[in-house]
Design an enzyme around this catalytic site. Structure first.
Site, mmCIF file in Angstrom:
data_model
loop_
_atom_site.group_PDB
_atom_site.id
_atom_site.type_symbol
_atom_site.label_atom_id
_atom_site.label_comp_id
_atom_site.label_asym_id
_atom_site.label_seq_id
_atom_site.Cartn_x
_atom_site.Cartn_y
_atom_site.Cartn_z
ATOM 1 N N GLU A 1 6.021 5.244 -9.766
ATOM 2 C CA GLU A 1 6.510 3.371 -10.543
ATOM 3 C C GLU A 1 6.511 3.490 -11.887
ATOM 4 O O GLU A 1 5.120 3.872 -12.859
ATOM 5 C CB GLU A 1 4.661 2.888 -9.912
ATOM 6 N N ARG B 1 -1.730 3.001 -1.971
ATOM 7 C CA ARG B 1 -0.996 4.452 -2.789
ATOM 8 C C ARG B 1 -0.231 4.465 -2.553
ATOM 9 O O ARG B 1 0.554 4.597 -0.622
ATOM 10 C CB ARG B 1 -2.242 4.751 -2.840
ATOM 11 N N HIS C 1 4.164 -3.574 -6.422
ATOM 12 C CA HIS C 1 3.065 -2.912 -7.048
ATOM 13 C C HIS C 1 2.975 -4.961 -7.405
ATOM 14 O O HIS C 1 2.564 -5.022 -7.979
ATOM 15 C CB HIS C 1 2.835 -2.350 -8.144
#
Length: 313
Positions: A260, A231, A279
């Site tokens: 994000e 994370r 990601h």
């Protein structure tokens, strides 16, 4: 009701097994102000990243199950769901092989700069070279080096196995002091000081937020790398950007950021020797197929009166 289908399935997989369980309404994406209306009357709501907060859940008295197309369930107010009698299910461990593979891909890119060298060849750099071979960046062999893993769940275990196959020694920092074959348990300072590569695989908690801060970065070797596929908030990102600019560490590779998508002026997007991917560690077709398959199982189990993969507050 499936609130944000295209995040998990942009069209290369099927929702047919889910549709076979009952009337299914699919939305590619659901803005916040549409969620209540779209879920009204539904027994099951399926979400990936669409938020289901307390006020939304309170407005949906017929809702019995929220099934999250992911492992993390922070998009759902679990306490409110518990009070309202709404079951929340997730998909544990679906991305373990893919995330471990991406972690190693980031590490190998830091070591060999494959992308940069391939780009140079395409641009004519090799054709103009005076010798049969050239390299524009230092090339690093991993055999005999030390990998430090922060967290030791399923993904970190898979990364450790790959690292040992590459000849690396493995250090582990974990919450429970349980001995593991093939790795050495150490404290935080020892891990950061002794590791040639630090890879983060811990959940985001009050204890792990900014676990990698300026102090931890300055414990690291100037030749060391930092990798984050956990994370974004586990890392103090401005501190990492400074550490890279000041050559405190040799490089970093991250698949997650605290925001994000990130703003265009995010400090790590412009830091030297820093690789950032969007990601995608979880997003192989195989992993996404597992997400859908387990979600079908979650819904089927709930309808049969025996919910599975239940998450509590």
């Amino acid at each position: 009701v499936l609130l944000d289908a295209e995040r998990a399935n942009p069209g290369d997989l099927s929702w047919d097994e889910l549709a076979a369980l009952g009337e299914l309404v699919i939305y590619d994406r659901s803005p916040e102000d549409t969620v209540v209306e779209r879920c009204r009357g539904a027994t099951v709501a399926i979400t990936n990243k669409t938020l289901l907060g307390r006020s939304t859940l309170e407005a949906l008295p017929e809702l019995g199950l929220v099934s999250v197309l992911a492992t993390g369930v922070n998009v759902v107010d679990l306490e409110a769901a518990h009070v309202l009698g709404i079951t929340v299910s997730n998909v544990p461990d679906y991305s373990t092989p893919s995330t471990a593979q991406h972690t190693i891909a980031l590490l190998l890119e830091l070591c060999h700069h494959v992308g940069e060298h391939a780009r140079g060849v395409r641009e004519g750099r090799w054709s103009r070279a005076p010798d049969f071979s050239y390299w524009d960046y230092p090339l690093l062999e991993l055999d005999g080096l030390t990998l430090g893993l922060v967290g030791f769940g399923a993904i970190a275990r898979r990364v450790a196995a790959i690292a040992r196959a590459l000849g690396m020694h493995v250090l582990v920092l974990r919450r429970t002091p349980q001995e593991e074959p093939g790795v050495r348990l150490v404290d935080k300072e020892t891990l950061f000081r002794e590791s040639d590569v630090v890879s983060l695989h811990c959940p985001l908690t009050p204890e792990t937020q900014h676990l990698v801060d300026e102090r931890a970065l300055r414990w690291m070797k100037p030749s060391a790398f930092l990798i984050n596929t956990s994370r974004g908030q586990v890392v103090d990102e401005p501190a990492l950007a400074r550490a890279l600019r000041e050559n405190v560490i040799a490089g970093a590779a991250l698949d997650v950021l605290s925001q994000e998508p990130p703003p265009a002026d995010h400090p790590l997007l412009h830091a030297p020797r820093c690789i950032v991917t969007p990601h995608i560690a979880w997003a192989t077709r195989a992993a996404r197929a597992r997400v859908i398959a387990v979600t079908v199982q979650n819904v089927r189990a709930f309808l049969a009166g025996a919910p599975m993969n239940v998450c509590g507050p």
